[in-house]
Structures are given as C-alpha cells and as structure tokens.
Scaffold this motif. Structure first.
Motif, mmCIF file in Angstrom:
data_model
loop_
_atom_site.group_PDB
_atom_site.id
_atom_site.type_symbol
_atom_site.label_atom_id
_atom_site.label_comp_id
_atom_site.label_asym_id
_atom_site.label_seq_id
_atom_site.Cartn_x
_atom_site.Cartn_y
_atom_site.Cartn_z
ATOM 1 N N PHE A 1 -0.459 6.802 -5.407
ATOM 2 C CA PHE A 1 -0.897 8.054 -5.794
ATOM 3 C C PHE A 1 0.176 8.869 -6.432
ATOM 4 O O PHE A 1 0.014 9.971 -7.186
ATOM 5 N N HIS B 1 0.667 -1.062 0.109
ATOM 6 C CA HIS B 1 0.043 0.039 -0.181
ATOM 7 C C HIS B 1 1.003 1.389 -0.038
ATOM 8 O O HIS B 1 1.884 1.499 1.134
ATOM 9 N N ASP C 1 -10.985 -2.126 -3.075
ATOM 10 C CA ASP C 1 -10.564 -1.640 -1.873
ATOM 11 C C ASP C 1 -11.443 -2.129 -0.657
ATOM 12 O O ASP C 1 -11.704 -2.873 -0.406
ATOM 13 N N SER D 1 -5.273 -0.350 -8.478
ATOM 14 C CA SER D 1 -5.815 0.827 -8.474
ATOM 15 C C SER D 1 -7.546 0.597 -8.325
ATOM 16 O O SER D 1 -8.119 -0.297 -8.931
ATOM 17 N N SER E 1 -0.033 -0.775 -4.895
ATOM 18 C CA SER E 1 -1.183 -0.610 -4.469
ATOM 19 C C SER E 1 -1.430 0.834 -4.539
ATOM 20 O O SER E 1 -0.682 1.565 -3.657
ATOM 21 N N HIS E 2 -2.309 1.506 -5.074
ATOM 22 C CA HIS E 2 -2.998 3.000 -5.045
ATOM 23 C C HIS E 2 -1.613 3.684 -5.805
ATOM 24 O O HIS E 2 -2.097 4.225 -6.836
ATOM 25 N N HIS F 1 0.563 5.142 -0.196
ATOM 26 C CA HIS F 1 -0.621 6.258 -0.476
ATOM 27 C C HIS F 1 0.218 7.455 -0.584
ATOM 28 O O HIS F 1 -0.344 8.656 -1.026
#
Length: 474
Positions: free
Chosen positions: A320, A286, A372, A346, A317-318, A288
């Motif tokens: 951003f 993860h 998610d 995503s 994952s993610h 972020h």
C-alpha cells in the motif's frame, strides 16, 4: 492522502464507488454472487464432487485425444485510422492430444473421425486465469454466514481472534479449501498461489490440510504455497516452524509488516530472506504498512533481493505504501524493482490511496492479482473471480476503450494474451497446453467489461469445471 491527477477518461473516486455498487447489485441479479457457502458456480453444471475423481459427465478423460469444434478465437484488432474500435474473431477446431493442442483447423479442414468430438458452440476461448493471492486454508466459505467483527487495534485484534478461531476451523479446513478450489476453477483459474498460516496456534496443521486438498485437485490446477507467518515472524517466534513448513514443500517464504508487527524491520527481513536462500525458495511478503514505513521496507527488500541473488523470485503483496510515492521517486523505484524481476500482488483495493498499477506495468513491474480473503474473519468480500479484479482495475484506471479493456485481460492471465500489442494472434498455437476458459463473450474486451459467464474451464485438455457437449464427427 492526495488524489492523483485524473484524465477526462478516468473515473472520479465517487463515480468509481458508485459504479462498484452497481456491479454488486447487477452481480446479485445475474447470479454471480450469493450467500455464504452457496455462491452459484459461474460454469454451468460444474462438478461439485471433490478431488481428482470429479469429471463432468461426458467430458474428455485425462490424457485423451479429441477435437473441440467451433471455438471462437481472437484474430486481430479492427482499426479506424490509428484507433482500435473492435476485435475480430474466427471460428476454429482444436485437435487436442494428451493435454496439448496438436493442431488448429479451419472450417474447410478435414477433421479426424476416429476420436471424440465436442462442441464449443462458438464460445470465446481465453487463456485460463491465475489466482495469485488467496488464503485457501482459512475461510468461512462453505459454512454459516459470519460478518467481520470490529477491531480497535487492527491487525493485533485479528491475531488474537485467530488464536481462538483457528482451532475451531481446523477440523473442516480441507473441506473448505476444496470448496474454494472448486469456486475459483468455476471462474476460470487453473493456477493458484495460496498463503497458508504457519503460527504457534496451529503450527503446520493448516498446511497439512491444504496440501491434502491440493493433492486431490492435482489433475485440475497448478499451485504454489506461501508459508505465511500471520502472527508475525519475530513476534510469534516462528522461524523454526517456518523452516519445517519449507521442508514440507512450501514454495515461498512469507512475511508480515516487519516494522509495525515484528518491531524490527531489519531482523525480520533478514530472517525471511535467509530462509528463502537456505531453501532456494521464493518470497511473498504481506506488506500493509503505509507511507514511509512501508517504503523503507520495500527499499530494503530491493537491496536484499539483489544481494541474495533472488532476482525474479520476490513478490510484495499489497504494498500500500507505493500509493504514497511522489512523482519522480515512483519511476526510479519501479524501474529498480523491474530490473530485479520483482512482482507486486494486488487485490485492487478501494480506499484512500490508489495503487499506481498503470505506472508499475508501464515500467515493467510484474503486477499480479488475487482475491485475498474469500468471506473470512478479515473480510466478508471476495467472490473468487480474478477476472473481476481486472474488471475493477479497468474501472479504477479508466481503461474503457476496446484496446485498453483487451489489454487489461493480462492482469487476470498472468500476462498470457490472445493478441499481441499490435493485434497479431499469438495464443493459442499448436503445441500450447490445452488450458483455457470458454466464455460467453464476443472478445476479451467484452469479457473484462461485462464479466461474462464462464461456461467451462479446461486444464491440460480436461474439462475441470462446467461442461462441453459431445457432437457428431462429420
């Protein structure tokens, strides 16, 4: 954050958010969404019994042989000049043996008469979907409605909240996980990658409950489990418990924001990678963290992936921070990720930054989708439908043509497509596993655009959600 340039065919952010609001309203009217614990199943008459014993009435048994008649299959693209204007389909009969498509028969063919026949009623058959990022182990789904509580310290408030909440949820963890599995099966997913909390509060207890739930559904869905240090790999000093989780059968090592949460990017990433190497496992972190903090972590993870020979086994994952990459740097980074077989998972977020999914896909990065959170203490949203995520991507990136909508389906199926890029039918074929979803749509483009109802989900020849009706053999 600077908005990316938009073509005339792309939606503006305001238009997109307005369209999403309309989706929510329409979905409520159509019965796609509902109140907590009572989301109507997208498949008619879907079984509500738990476990591998749940077989819809009249459906084929495990390992049985039967004919599935009147299946609509995509057969090619229809062109006007060089422009794809529609998708052609054909009606075929599938002879299924021991969970595999033994033969695909035309209407003129003589069909076997000594085995059961079922009628697909000319519903479109699509490849089954893959839910590649979800938290089956912690959810309010199946219980009373609870909205998200506001935070002042972001993720650290959520970690503190979990220290109280997780023990409260533990007694019903397996039951709620099974309800979520039923939900995603009803939407057509027969493959799931679930992250599972490994933390000082519950240790491996959530994992034990999740494994029991998945064992009960072993004849309906394939799965992967990520050992996820939700409270920080270093911050919560959880390495030994993470290793125990890997010994218990987790397929991937997880991680969480190595700089902002763990406070030591290098040691956090090195620890995660070392566990993966020791257990010959994959990685799904993860991430972020935005801006340069997140990009620095991704660049370092790229180096570690190459050094540890983890090609094809690492997912971010993610991610951003990828939305902030300037032109030029993005292509170089994505090309490197693609060369190492790295994936980006995503949920197609709506926010200040737009994830560069089209460019990643163009340059060969494996982009996978997931819901998610499904109505938990992190988010009250998420309905469990991976096709909806492909639908949102199509809106966000302006994929409104027949061809682009059709190709967007690959985001939900993990890359399996009925038609090649040039429109040749490549799925299903004789010898393929009989795993797919019957949809009330004329083609995949319509299914993506209209979020067409899923009537039945098949896994290895068995109907695992919804129903198909018996028919005469002649």
């Amino acid at each position: 954050m600077r908005e990316p340039n938009q073509s005339k065919n792309e939606l503006s952010r305001r238009d997109f958010l307005g369209a999403v609001g309309k989706i929510g309203g329409a979905s409520a009217v159509l019965g796609v969404m509902g109140t907590l614990g009572v989301f109507p199943s997208p498949a008619a008459n879907a079984s509500t019994s738990a476990g591998s014993e749940a077989v819809p009435s009249g459906s084929p048994a495990i390992g049985s042989s039967y004919v599935l008649r009147n299946v609509r299959l995509e057969s090619g693209y229809v062109y006007e000049g060089t422009q794809v204007t529609s998708t052609s389909t054909i009606i075929r009969h599938l002879h299924i043996e021991q969970g595999v498509i033994a033969a695909i028969h035309s209407n003129a063919a003589k069909l076997p008469v000594n085995i059961p026949h079922y009628d697909a009623k000319k519903l479109l058959m699509l490849p089954a979907f893959k839910e590649m990022h979800i938290h089956l182990d912690k959810t309010f789904y199946g219980g009373p409605w609870r909205a998200v509580r506001p935070t002042t310290r972001g993720i650290f408030d959520r970690i503190a909240e979990e220290q109280v909440l997780l023990p409260q949820l533990l007694p019903t963890a397996q039951e709620r996980a099974e309800k979520l599995i039923q939900l995603i099966l009803g939407y057509g997913s027969t493959y799931v990658r679930s992250h599972c909390n490994i933390d000082p509060v519950v240790g491996t207890s959530n994992l034990e409950h999740l494994q029991k739930a998945l064992h009960n559904y072993r004849d309906k869905i394939r799965h992967e489990i990520v050992a996820f240090p939700q409270h920080g790999l270093l911050l919560s000093n959880i390495e030994s418990t993470m290793r125990e989780a890997m010994r218990m059968g987790c397929t991937h090592v997880g991680g969480l924001d190595p700089t902002n949460v763990d406070g030591d990017m290098e040691r956090s990433l090195q620890t995660m990678v070392q566990i993966a190497v020791d257990f010959k496992a994959g990685i799904d972190i993860h991430l972020h963290e935005g801006g340069e903090t997140g990009l620095k972590a991704i660049r370092r993870l790229i180096d570690l992936t190459e050094q540890a020979a983890l090609q094809g086994k690492v997912t971010v994952s993610h991610a951003f921070s990828l939305a902030s990459l300037p032109a030029g740097e993005d292509e170089a980074l994505f090309s490197k990720m693609a060369s190492l077989g790295m994936s980006v998972a995503s949920s197609v977020p709506i926010g200040r930054g737009v994830m560069p999914i089209p460019l990643m896909r163009k340059l060969g990065v494996n982009v996978i989708l997931g819901n998610d959170s499904i109505t938990d203490h992190w988010s009250p949203f998420g309905i469990g439908d991976v096709l909806q995520k492909a639908h949102l991507a199509a809106q966000l990136y302006g994929w409104s043509s027949e061809y682009n909508l059709s190709r967007a389906l690959s985001l939900a199926t993990g890359g399996i497509m009925p038609l090649s890029e040039r429109g040749k039918r490549i799925w299903p074929r004789a010898g393929d596993e009989a795993t797919g979803v019957l949809v009330e749509a004329s083609c995949s483009a319509e299914a993506v655009a209209r979020l067409s109802r899923r009537a039945a989900t098949l896994y290895q020849g068995r109907v695992v959600s919804g129903t198909i009706q018996a028919s005469a053999t002649q």
